[in-house]
Design an enzyme around this catalytic site. Sequence first.
Site, PDB file in Angstrom:
ATOM      1  CE  LYS A   1      -1.324   6.208   3.220  1.00 23.06           C
ATOM      2  NZ  LYS A   1      -0.494   7.111   4.054  1.00 23.06           N
TER       3      LYS A   1
ATOM      4  CD  GLU B   1      -0.282   2.973  -6.528  1.00 20.05           C
ATOM      5  OE1 GLU B   1      -0.810   2.023  -7.153  1.00 20.05           O
ATOM      6  OE2 GLU B   1      -0.935   3.867  -5.979  1.00 20.05           O
TER       7      GLU B   1
ATOM      8  CB  SER C   1      -3.037  11.501   9.556  1.00 17.80           C
ATOM      9  OG  SER C   1      -1.796  12.134   9.309  1.00 17.80           O
TER      10      SER C   1
HETATM   11  C1  LIG Z   1      -0.426   8.533   3.685  1.00 16.77           C
HETATM   12  C2  LIG Z   1      -0.486   9.454   4.823  1.00 16.77           C
HETATM   13  C3  LIG Z   1      -1.059  10.741   4.718  1.00 16.77           C
HETATM   14  C4  LIG Z   1      -1.534  11.313   3.404  1.00 16.77           C
HETATM   15  O1  LIG Z   1      -2.615  10.667   2.824  1.00 16.77           O
HETATM   16  P1  LIG Z   1      -4.084  11.271   2.794  1.00 16.77           P
HETATM   17  O2  LIG Z   1      -4.800  10.402   1.858  1.00 16.77           O
HETATM   18  O3  LIG Z   1      -3.978  12.692   2.333  1.00 16.77           O
HETATM   19  O4  LIG Z   1      -4.613  11.200   4.180  1.00 16.77           O
HETATM   20  C5  LIG Z   1      -1.163  11.519   5.856  1.00 16.77           C
HETATM   21  N1  LIG Z   1      -0.711  11.087   7.049  1.00 16.77           N
HETATM   22  C6  LIG Z   1      -0.142   9.866   7.189  1.00 16.77           C
HETATM   23  C7  LIG Z   1       0.333   9.469   8.538  1.00 16.77           C
HETATM   24  C8  LIG Z   1      -0.014   9.015   6.095  1.00 16.77           C
HETATM   25  O5  LIG Z   1       0.549   7.816   6.242  1.00 16.77           O
END
Ligand SMILES: *Cc1c(COP(=O)(O)O)cnc(C)c1O
Length: 398
Positions: free
Chosen positions: A93, A115, A382
Amino acid sequence: MKKYDIQPDKKGFFGNYGGQIIPDQLKPIFDEIADFYAKIKDTKEFKDEMNYYRKNYIGRPSPIYFAEKLSKKYGGAKIYLKREDLNHTGAHKINHTIGEALIAKKMGKKKIVAETGAGQHGVALATAAAVVGLPCEIHMGEIDIAKQAPNVTRMKILGAKVVPVTQGTKTLKDAVDSAFMEFVKDPQNIFFGIGSVVGPHPFPMMVRDFQRIVGEEAREQFLEMTGKLPDNLVACVGGGSNAIGLFSAFLEDEDVKIYGVEPSGKGLQPGNHAATLTLGEPGNIHGMHTYLLQDKDGNPEPVYSIASGLDYPGVGPQHSFLKDIKRVEYKLASDKECLDSFMELSQLEGIIPALESAHAIAYACKLAADLSPDQTILVNLSGRGDKDIDYVVESLHI
Ligand SMILES: *Cc1c(COP(=O)(O)O)cnc(C)c1O
């Protein structure tokens, strides 16, 4: 002419999806952001600045790691991980919140408002606001505040104001309304920091462009490591930002198969999952036209996932486009599969994944088992799972 890796049209549509479904008086505000972004995005100054933060602040490039033991266990394709969990703040993010905060600062905005649900977006935005030097206000449901105390503390330490939302469900849904109400009080001076590739144009495009670095790096790194492009890509899809970031750099390579993974949660009955692209129908939510889990009146349905970052009833409009043209296939992983993969990756590779990312791992392992060892799968890891350990310990009774 690109076929899949496209730009939205002037009104912000990827094919049938996207747009600016907002009150007329707000359109000029979002158009101004779109114009400003178009003007600066390719300038040397802005690129240098983004690259500076990527390298020296976020810690990019994030590595690619060959998960050899995990691959062996499934006996098929080789599984590689793009390590977004190693970024500053522990997830992808930060790649787009830094971009958003820089745009806000350059446009002369006085405050960033957003938010947050579980607090991941709030923390990433509060971090970015701190480093560029802008006040930040995060709206969060009272129930979420009670559940996610460490993230609330983090945001406060980072200098953000956390506004408790006491209306309605006291969760994300009402936090969105509350943050939006704050924004419309003074939209000239407030920047609404959207948390994924969702919302009105230009956010789905802009957030994607900021996340695209994930795919661009991965493409180069993977070629260098293996001499070829990956045969398959896998990423989890909540709003869709980490997925589109990885996918974008490979969309035109038709030999690369691409899979987005949605949470099937506890089952496929309404309220038990957040499988928007698998089970939803086109509708309108949060300023865009996109696939939506909705009731017969078009109102968003309640959604659920063990991974709070994935429980969103809509999805980024470019994913809706990619689904319809069949360039990306959208698959499912359940809570149970997610928890199994969470433990498996931790114990086989010493990497504790975020519960969101564990959905991608779960599907990648299934896919690997069906493929031969000369095939490769690149998974977007992610985020890291430190935020989830208490919850996992409780659910698995360990
Ligand atoms: C917020 C989050 C997601 C989901 O958000 P996307 O916009 O779909 O990428 C996925 N993995 C992690 C670690 C997150 O914090």
